[in-house]
Design an enzyme around this catalytic site. Structure first.
Site, PDB file in Angstrom:
ATOM      1  N   GLU A 144     -10.840  -8.829   5.585  1.00 44.38           N
ATOM      2  CA  GLU A 144      -9.586  -8.256   6.136  1.00 44.38           C
ATOM      3  C   GLU A 144      -9.507  -7.837   7.855  1.00 44.38           C
ATOM      4  OE1 GLU A 144      -6.251  -5.948   3.910  1.00 44.38           O
ATOM      5  OE2 GLU A 144      -8.050  -5.000   3.583  1.00 44.38           O
ATOM      6  N   HIS A 149     -26.362 -16.035 -11.136  1.00 39.48           N
ATOM      7  CA  HIS A 149     -25.801 -17.381 -11.899  1.00 39.48           C
ATOM      8  C   HIS A 149     -24.993 -17.942 -10.896  1.00 39.48           C
ATOM      9  CE1 HIS A 149     -26.695 -15.678 -15.924  1.00 39.48           C
ATOM     10  NE2 HIS A 149     -26.365 -14.624 -15.328  1.00 39.48           N
ATOM     11  N   LYS A 178       1.312  -5.068   5.859  1.00 37.87           N
ATOM     12  CA  LYS A 178       0.863  -3.795   5.032  1.00 37.87           C
ATOM     13  C   LYS A 178       1.467  -3.805   3.665  1.00 37.87           C
ATOM     14  CE  LYS A 178      -0.916   0.330   4.475  1.00 37.87           C
ATOM     15  NZ  LYS A 178      -2.351   0.411   4.110  1.00 37.87           N
ATOM     16  N   ASN A 207      14.590  -9.116   5.487  1.00 34.22           N
ATOM     17  CA  ASN A 207      13.333  -8.704   4.808  1.00 34.22           C
ATOM     18  C   ASN A 207      13.402  -9.112   3.565  1.00 34.22           C
ATOM     19  OD1 ASN A 207      10.896  -7.957   4.078  1.00 34.22           O
ATOM     20  ND2 ASN A 207      11.352  -5.868   3.805  1.00 34.22           N
ATOM     21  N   GLY A 208      12.686 -10.619   3.396  1.00 36.05           N
ATOM     22  CA  GLY A 208      12.581 -10.879   1.926  1.00 36.05           C
ATOM     23  C   GLY A 208      12.530 -12.415   1.972  1.00 36.05           C
ATOM     24  N   CYS A 241       8.020  -7.968   6.681  1.00 35.51           N
ATOM     25  CA  CYS A 241       9.083  -7.471   7.870  1.00 35.51           C
ATOM     26  C   CYS A 241       9.647  -6.005   7.884  1.00 35.51           C
ATOM     27  CB  CYS A 241      10.238  -8.293   7.795  1.00 35.51           C
ATOM     28  SG  CYS A 241       9.765 -10.269   7.703  1.00 35.51           S
ATOM     29  N   LYS A 257     -12.303  -5.476   2.287  1.00 33.75           N
ATOM     30  CA  LYS A 257     -12.224  -4.728   3.744  1.00 33.75           C
ATOM     31  C   LYS A 257     -12.855  -5.545   4.947  1.00 33.75           C
ATOM     32  CE  LYS A 257      -9.794  -2.331   3.028  1.00 33.75           C
ATOM     33  NZ  LYS A 257      -9.486  -1.987   1.816  1.00 33.75           N
ATOM     34  N   ARG A 300       4.406  -3.569   9.006  1.00 32.01           N
ATOM     35  CA  ARG A 300       4.827  -4.687   7.817  1.00 32.01           C
ATOM     36  C   ARG A 300       4.753  -5.957   8.394  1.00 32.01           C
ATOM     37  NH1 ARG A 300       8.046  -1.721   4.327  1.00 32.01           N
ATOM     38  NH2 ARG A 300       9.018  -3.498   3.923  1.00 32.01           N
ATOM     39  N   TRP A 340       7.004 -10.888   9.600  1.00 32.85           N
ATOM     40  CA  TRP A 340       5.918 -11.484   8.797  1.00 32.85           C
ATOM     41  C   TRP A 340       6.370 -12.958   8.483  1.00 32.85           C
ATOM     42  CZ3 TRP A 340       4.363 -13.387   4.064  1.00 32.85           C
ATOM     43  CH2 TRP A 340       3.065 -13.413   3.782  1.00 32.85           C
ATOM     44  N   GLU A 358     -14.256  -4.000  -2.936  1.00 29.35           N
ATOM     45  CA  GLU A 358     -13.421  -3.455  -2.091  1.00 29.35           C
ATOM     46  C   GLU A 358     -14.145  -3.511  -0.799  1.00 29.35           C
ATOM     47  OE1 GLU A 358     -10.581  -2.529  -1.735  1.00 29.35           O
ATOM     48  OE2 GLU A 358     -10.498  -1.054  -0.151  1.00 29.35           O
TER      49      GLU A 358
END
Ligand code: M6R
Length: 611
Positions: free
Chosen positions: A491, A507, A606, A99-100, A2, A488, A27, A73, A484
């Protein structure tokens, strides 16, 4: 997560708050709201992005000189108008943004329900606000006092900002575990989750610490601890320009940040790779060089992309410094009972410096006596401050939710740390040191070269955009880059992707291969080249589609792959800084051709400041 913004002073609060919230949308962006004090308390909120709220308020009187705003968020309660912040208290006199997470909110809510409270939202925030209001009326005290009493009962993490309509130019703020910056102007104050909402108004800021409470008025900032003792605010000067947080002509922040990498990596290396003395100058390493070179073990803690940087650092530090390295997901590490021995060094890697799991993991390790080395991008962030020592990555603000330039800057810092420790320890001979020193110096220009493949990568993206799954394979130093690349893609394009060590494919994942599956090979020339060529053949034999990231002029792989993306030649240890560039661009363009919001992918934020 947030984003929060607050303002009190002579300016119009609403446009300033809206502009600040737009900068903080990285955020969280599932709902937005503002509370304004203007002869009474007015709360406006809405599901959706800041622009949706703005549109809904056209023609509405939003005049005010004090206000707070929030971009959310969701943690408790789905994204909706009623769960959006700010929340108003039962009496309608108080408003709060948060925020939290309040972990014991169920218990507090139960107590309030017994007293007759009802709730309009599903949020923990509304519970805390009414808990504060209840204390205020029971104790007949002011809001500041009520907040202080309430926070002693709260378990969890928070930054809260409150307005009281009976105290019309005051914002009460408190922090534990989430970031809060207060900007100091002339006869005005600004509040934000980071400094971006206040950049054009002031460069003087105070980073509020955990368990501190601020009483903010236009011409007064009072900082106290929860014991009601006054503290002296530590005013710092911001070294950040507005241009750094704007798009600068690019369609998306993500693309801008990908293209900034020649410069950001250069900025990161500058002054540290000292050509005159042929040494690496890093004061954070130098100060603790004995502890670092004699460490029996290095433990790296991080999340997401930063964890991938850590995984690569494991390969590099073990190779150059001969120190055993373990790479841990911070979220697992913090809840285990990890063995931390005398002398162990913890490296915490974080772009934001606010990731809750990483923060708590290092707090735990610090309690056990470990040295914490922070590799952090955001100056003054919580992880940077709690670390014993560290090095900033100097990548500048990263706004796109998908991490790109912060990753390459993390790699650059981690390489330099390994070079410095290796040479001081004597495990890295001078000729390899010289070679890698020069290779790193050349990397910014080579990244610029790799970026020239952008248009070609766009065509590759168009070709594969409808695939349902992707496999990303790499070996050795390129294995973390495969992970990575897969992250990407997930996302940004919402396509399922898995990263694997190329040999491990046999495997299990090889069962997925058919003529519909694109397999991205990170296959630049290195000691495993012949092996990865065999892995490509194994995929081709099963009709998989091969997209290979190769070293310029690798005719062998060119003759086998369906599509290739070339990057300049580089020593295998530093080559991942180049092979990661096509991964970023491929994910970006697939997201774009699918018409997705690449800067604000669904469900993400973020910085993950909740566990
Ligand atoms: O700010 P941090 O580096 O601590 O963040 C860690 C992860 O949340 C972050 O890397 C995340 O995985 C990104 N969205 C990746 O693009």
């Amino acid at each position: 997560m947030c984003g929060i913004v607050g303002y009190t002073g002579p300016r119009e609060a609403y446009p300033l708050i809206i502009k600040g919230l737009k900068r903080l949308e990285y955020r969280g962006y599932d709902s937005t709201g503002v509370a304004l004090l203007n002869g009474g308390l007015k709360v406006h909120k809405k599901k959706g992005k800041v622009a949706d709220l703005e549109e809904s308020l056209v023609g509405v009187n939003v005049h005010a000189h004090t206000g707070i705003g929030h971009t959310r968020w969701a943690t408790h309660g789905e994204p909706s108008d009623r769960n959006a912040h700010p929340h108003a208290s039962a009496s309608g006199k108080l408003a709060m943004i948060h925020n939290g997470i309040i972990e014991n909110y169920t218990q507090l809510k139960g107590e309030l329900i017994k007293k007759g409270y009802t709730f309009k939202s599903d949020t923990d925030t509304e519970v805390l606000l009414n808990f504060i209001e209840e204390i205020k009326s029971n104790n007949n005290c002011n809001l500041e006092e009520a907040v202080r009493i309430a926070l002693k009962r709260v378990v969890g993490a928070y930054v809260i900002l409150l307005l009281d309509q009976d105290d019309p130019d005051t914002i009460i703020a408190a922090r534990k575990g989430s970031p809060l910056v207060i900007g100091i102007g002339k006869g005005e104050h600004f509040l934000g989750s980071d400094a971006s909402p206040m950049l054009e108004y002031t460069k003087e800021v105070v980073y509020v610490n955990d368990y501190e409470l601020a009483i903010v008025r236009p011409d007064e900032l009072i900082l106290k601890n929860l014991g009601n003792e006054k503290l002296t605010p530590y005013v710092q000067k911001l070294d950040l320009e507005l241009a750094a947080i704007e798009k600068g002509g690019y369609e998306h922040f993500m693309l801008k940040e990908i293209f900034e990498q020649p410069q950001t990596v250069y900025d990161c290396l500058r002054g540290r790779l000292d050509a005159a003395s042929n040494t690496v100058i890093m004061s954070g390493v130098q100060k603790h060089i004995d502890a670092l070179k004699n460490a029996p073990r290095v433990i790296i803690v991080a999340c997401g992309t930063s964890w991938h940087a850590g995984l690569l650092a494991e390969y590099v530090i073990e190779e150059l410094c001969r120190i055993p390295v373990e790479v841990e997901y911070a979220s697992e590490f913090r809840y285990r009972n990890p063995v931390i021995n005398k002398g162990d060094v913890i490296i915490a890697i974080s772009q934001s410096g606010e990731t809750a799991d990483t923060l708590v993991a290092i707090e735990r390790a610090k309690e056990q006596g470990a040295i914490i080395f922070g590799v952090v991008n955001v100056v003054g962030s919580s992880i940077a401050r709690i670390s014993t020592t560290g090095s900033y990555t100097h990548a500048g603000p990263e706004i796109g939710v998908a991490s790109t330039k912060a990753f390459t800057a993390q790699l650059a810092v981690l390489y330099m740390i390994a070079l410095k420790i290796g040479v001081e320890k004597g495990t890295l001979d001078q000729s390899l040191f010289n070679k890698l020193f020069n290779e790193l110096n050349a990397i910014p220009d080579k990244i610029a070269e790799a970026l020239k493949q952008s248009e070609h990568i766009k065509k590759v993206a168009e070709k594969y955009k409808d695939a349902k799954d992707f496999l990303y394979l790499g070996r050795g130093y390129n294995f973390p880059i495969a992970l990575e690349g897969a992250l990407k893609l997930k996302e940004i394009s919402y396509i399922h992707a898995e990263g694997y060590p190329a040999a491990e494919m046999k495997h299990g994942p090889i069962a997925l291969v058919d003529d519909q599956l694109p397999v991205v090979f990170v296959a630049t020339k290195d000691s495993y080249h012949e092996k990865i060529v065999s892995n490509i053949q194994e995929i081709k034999a099963r009709k998989g589609k091969v997209i290979a990231v190769i070293t310029e002029g690798d005719e062998l792989i060119k003759s086998m792959a369906d599509d290739v993306i070339e990057v300049p030649e580089a020593h295998e240890i530093v080559a991942p800084m180049l092979s990661t560039i096509p991964m970023q661009l491929l994910a970006y363009y697939i997201g774009v051709v699918k018409g997705l919001d690449v800067d604000k992918p669904r469900n993400l934020a973020k910085s993950v400041t909740v566990e």
